[in-house]
Design an enzyme around this catalytic site. Structure first.
Site, PDB file in Angstrom:
ATOM      1  CB  CYS A  19      -0.863   0.018   1.252  1.00  0.00           C
ATOM      2  SG  CYS A  19      -1.868  -1.454   1.432  1.00  0.00           S
ATOM      3  CD  GLU A  68      14.891 -19.608  -5.341  1.00  0.00           C
ATOM      4  OE1 GLU A  68      14.478 -20.432  -6.178  1.00  0.00           O
ATOM      5  OE2 GLU A  68      14.708 -18.384  -5.456  1.00  0.00           O
ATOM      6  CG  ASN A 124       0.517   2.385   3.695  1.00  0.00           C
ATOM      7  OD1 ASN A 124      -0.543   2.350   3.090  1.00  0.00           O
ATOM      8  ND2 ASN A 124       1.603   2.939   3.203  1.00  0.00           N
ATOM      9  N   GLY A 125      -0.218  -0.913   6.570  1.00  0.00           N
ATOM     10  CA  GLY A 125       0.157  -1.796   7.681  1.00  0.00           C
ATOM     11  C   GLY A 125      -1.022  -2.644   8.107  1.00  0.00           C
ATOM     12  CD  GLU A 181      15.655 -16.592 -11.893  1.00  0.00           C
ATOM     13  OE1 GLU A 181      15.931 -16.531 -10.687  1.00  0.00           O
ATOM     14  OE2 GLU A 181      14.537 -16.335 -12.335  1.00  0.00           O
ATOM     15  CG  HIS A 234      24.708 -41.770  -6.393  1.00  0.00           C
ATOM     16  ND1 HIS A 234      24.999 -43.101  -6.198  1.00  0.00           N
ATOM     17  CD2 HIS A 234      24.359 -41.289  -5.177  1.00  0.00           C
ATOM     18  CE1 HIS A 234      24.810 -43.411  -4.932  1.00  0.00           C
ATOM     19  NE2 HIS A 234      24.424 -42.315  -4.284  1.00  0.00           N
ATOM     20  NE  ARG A 273       4.852   1.567  -1.609  1.00  0.00           N
ATOM     21  CZ  ARG A 273       5.787   1.271  -0.722  1.00  0.00           C
ATOM     22  NH1 ARG A 273       7.023   1.638  -0.926  1.00  0.00           N
ATOM     23  NH2 ARG A 273       5.485   0.622   0.377  1.00  0.00           N
ATOM     24  CE  LYS A 318       8.469 -10.851 -10.105  1.00  0.00           C
ATOM     25  NZ  LYS A 318       9.504 -11.650  -9.433  1.00  0.00           N
ATOM     26  CD1 TRP A 362      -0.527  -6.473  -1.442  1.00  0.00           C
ATOM     27  CD2 TRP A 362      -0.050  -5.867  -3.530  1.00  0.00           C
ATOM     28  NE1 TRP A 362       0.029  -7.546  -2.086  1.00  0.00           N
ATOM     29  CE2 TRP A 362       0.330  -7.223  -3.360  1.00  0.00           C
ATOM     30  CE3 TRP A 362       0.161  -5.271  -4.784  1.00  0.00           C
ATOM     31  CZ2 TRP A 362       0.908  -7.971  -4.379  1.00  0.00           C
ATOM     32  CZ3 TRP A 362       0.732  -6.028  -5.786  1.00  0.00           C
ATOM     33  CH2 TRP A 362       1.097  -7.366  -5.588  1.00  0.00           C
TER      34      TRP A 362
HETATM   35  C1  F6R Z   1      12.574 -17.208 -10.454  1.00  0.00           C
HETATM   36  C2  F6R Z   1      11.177 -16.902 -10.737  1.00  0.00           C
HETATM   37  C3  F6R Z   1      10.385 -17.905 -11.475  1.00  0.00           C
HETATM   38  C4  F6R Z   1       8.974 -17.992 -10.899  1.00  0.00           C
HETATM   39  C5  F6R Z   1       8.091 -18.908 -11.758  1.00  0.00           C
HETATM   40  C6  F6R Z   1       6.714 -19.063 -11.162  1.00  0.00           C
HETATM   41  O1  F6R Z   1      13.228 -16.160  -9.812  1.00  0.00           O
HETATM   42  O2  F6R Z   1      10.685 -15.857 -10.391  1.00  0.00           O
HETATM   43  O3  F6R Z   1      10.991 -19.159 -11.477  1.00  0.00           O
HETATM   44  O4  F6R Z   1       9.063 -18.471  -9.595  1.00  0.00           O
HETATM   45  O5  F6R Z   1       7.988 -18.393 -13.049  1.00  0.00           O
HETATM   46  O6  F6R Z   1       6.088 -17.839 -11.050  1.00  0.00           O
HETATM   47  P1  F6R Z   1       4.892 -17.601 -10.024  1.00  0.00           P
HETATM   48  O7  F6R Z   1       5.427 -17.793  -8.669  1.00  0.00           O
HETATM   49  O8  F6R Z   1       4.448 -16.195 -10.305  1.00  0.00           O
HETATM   50  O9  F6R Z   1       3.846 -18.610 -10.373  1.00  0.00           O
END
Ligand code: F6R
Length: 597
Positions: free
Chosen positions: A2, A473, A99-100, A480, A496, A27, A592, A75
């Protein structure tokens, strides 16, 4: 996340508020609104979706001359992203933006309802306005009534309030959420971050936690620690960090506290998850968790936690595989989808398949009005706020925290953990969240160390148990944004096959928690060291066979070590990518939100 804006002055109040809200768009938000008090007329407008909808809705609304105004981008965290839930929330003669989270809003709401107050929204914020107007009945001094109101609210907040009782002033309160007051040639400005103030305010005061007050046009210089504001917009949006990803790594501590808010009853040491009750989990014999990418790694952590704590069988599935594999789908199975965006096509389709097979569905998601949330029976929001960096950081952290909460919640229901064990996990949880605060010394050390890890023919990230998905991860983060080849492995698996690659140009990042299988992973590291691999160990304990050590602080639990190491891995990937000259926020070939198959 928010955002808040406010204004006191004579210029076009609507225009100034809308401009401020647009500056906060970066944001992320799902609804917006503003309230203006001018010539004793209090007008409030709200709309769902883009600010453009609010602009359209208010195109014929104008004010003349002096007035005060407050605005908000929301949000959703408590209640759906609807117009009614959008801010400002109004009473008979006052409006508020916030906010919060007000943690004790439920009890305040019940008390106010008993007194006859009628609530329109599902939000925690609405209690503030009714409480303020109620306090004014006994306390004639509006500032005292406001102070009493704020002192009754537990939680984190930045609050702005306007009222006809004091029509030329704005009331403010800050605790845990940022709030800035600025002065420019045309008036006084309020905002939850610098960016709406850039170009308008010349001087600013960053309010400290615990500040409650009221401000008129002449009162700016009564504020403490006033300083000049001379930053540009892009710097303001990144809050001084080089990249959004870096900012998002640094804000994990605050985000995780928000993820937790209202979900732990500290007095009874119980976990409560909004909208999920005993009946939803009744009859569930097993769980499938389905996701992609980073969210899938969180799912893997979830399997370890749920099996260990709630003693329930958990399958994990990569959504793109799940869709076509024809796996057996049992009606007594709970289907959990995890997604930051809530729009990932593969995860959404897998979820639809689960529904077709009449499974109960639960989403762990960051975006309230997303397709995955709408499609699921229930949702636990991760509350990470918008994530701008393409490489996910804070969303992953919040997903793991939600899964930990869910595992404890399920364990509570199934009585697989004793009360004292749950209480201990809760205390571990607070320590784990604290461990995500980025330590400057650690960051500097990684900055220096990263120079030695720019070349070579690849990286192995290795770990055991939940540190195996964390290794995956860590490798994904590095891949990436640095475009270097990196793989995650369970450390016991190296012998292995993958160990064939070991030589001095192979970098191994070894995750070595003190509280989980330290000796086992140590022998795996020794095997690699014997074959000349270059090893960087992340651990609270020294590992003699490592070439480099990144120390994490001693911890009480392996989960705390997990969150500490997560930050180290994120910072390591960031620093290597920056040294290689890459655009960390927009890595090549990646998007994204992946809404195609
Ligand atoms: C890695 C990344 C991607 C997402 C994947 C799933 O940094 O962001 O691997 O995790 O594309 O995306 P969501 O979580 O939005 O379903």
């Amino acid at each position: 996340m928010c955002g808040i804006v406010g204004y006191i002055g004579e210029k076009n109040i609507k225009k100034i508020l809308l401009h401020g809200l647009e500056e906060l768009e970066y944001r992320g938000y799902d609804s917006a609104g503003f309230a203006i008090l001018s010539h004793n007329e209090l007008s409030s407008f709200k709309s769902v979706g883009k600010i453009q909808n609010l602009i359209e809705k208010t195109k014929y609304f104008e004010t003349q001359g002096f007035g005060v105004g407050i605005g908000h981008t929301r949000w959703a965290t408590h209640g759906k992203p609807t117009e009614i839930n959008a801010h400002p929330h109004s009473g008979e003669f006052s409006s508020v933006v916030h906010n919060g989270i007000i943690e004790n809003y439920a009890e305040l709401k019940t008390m106010l309802q008993k007194k006859g107050y009628h609530f329109l929204s599902q939000t925690d914020t609405e209690v503030i306005i009714h409480l303020f107007e109620d306090n004014l009945k006994e306390q004639k001094d509006p500032l005292k009534a406001f102070e009493k109101t704020i002192n009754s609210c537990k939680g984190a907040y930045a609050i702005l309030l306007v009222t006809k009782i004091m029509p030329d002033k704005v009331f403010y309160a800050k605790n845990g959420s940022p709030l800035i007051i600025g002065k420019g040639e045309e008036g006084i400005y309020f905002a939850s971050s610098d960016s709406p103030l850039v170009g308008l305010a010349k001087e600013v005061c960053y309010l400290e936690d615990g500040k409650i007050g009221v401000l008129g046009i002449e009162d700016f210089y009564t504020l403490p620690s006033i300083q000049p504001l001379n930053i540009n917009k892009s710097f303001a949006q990144k809050e001084g960090f080089r990249y959004f990803m870096e900012k998002e790594i640094y804000e994990q501590h605050r985000v995780l506290l928000e993820t937790l808010m209202g979900r732990i009853q500290t007095d009874t040491q119980q976990i409560t998850l909004e909208n999920i009750d005993d009946s939803f989990l009744e009859g569930i014999k097993s769980i499938t968790i389905c996701a992609c990418g980073t969210s899938y790694h969180a799912a893997m952590v979830g399997k370890y936690l749920l099996e260990r704590m709630a003693k329930i069988r958990v399958n994990i599935a990569i959504a793109s595989e799940f869709r076509y594999a024809g796996f057996v789908m049992d009606k007594e199975e709970l289907f959990i989808s995890i997604s930051q965006s809530g729009e990932t096509a593969d995860t959404l389709e897998a979820l639809k398949l689960a529904k077709k097979h009449q499974q109960k569905t639960l989403a762990i998601c960051n975006v309230e009005n997303s397709s995955i949330v709408r499609e699921s029976d229930h949702t636990i929001l991760t509350r990470a706020g918008i994530e701008k960096g393409v490489a996910s950081t804070k969303a992953f952290a919040s997903q793991v925290l939600v899964l930990w909460l869910f595992a404890l919640f399920f364990a509570q229901q199934r009585k697989t953990l004793e009360k004292k064990d749950i209480a201990q996990e809760i205390s571990f949880m607070f320590a784990a969240i604290k461990a995500t605060q980025v330590n400057n010394k650690m960051h500097e050390r990684i900055k220096k160390l990263s120079k030695r890890y720019l070349h070579g023919h690849g990286f192995f990230f290795i770990g055991r148990d939940i540190f195996y998905p964390l290794a995956l991860e860590g490798a994904l983060k590095l891949k990436e944004i640095s475009y270097l080849h990196a793989e995650g492995y369970p450390s016991g698996e190296m012998k292995h096959g993958p160990i064939a690659l070991a030589d001095s140009n192979l970098f191994t990042i070894a995750l070595m928690p003190e509280h989980l299988l330290f000796e086992k992973i140590k022998s795996n590291v020794e095997e690699l060291s014997a074959r000349d691999a270059t090893i960087c160990a992340i651990s609270p304990k020294e590992c003699e066979s490592a070439d480099d050590m990144i120390y994490i602080p001693k911890a009480q639990s392996y989960m705390e070590e997990f969150f500490s190491m997560m930050v180290v891995l994120q910072v390591l990937a960031l620093e290597i990518a920056i040294k290689l000259g890459n655009d960390v926020d927009m890595p090549r070939n990646l998007a994204k939100s992946v809404t195609v198959e």
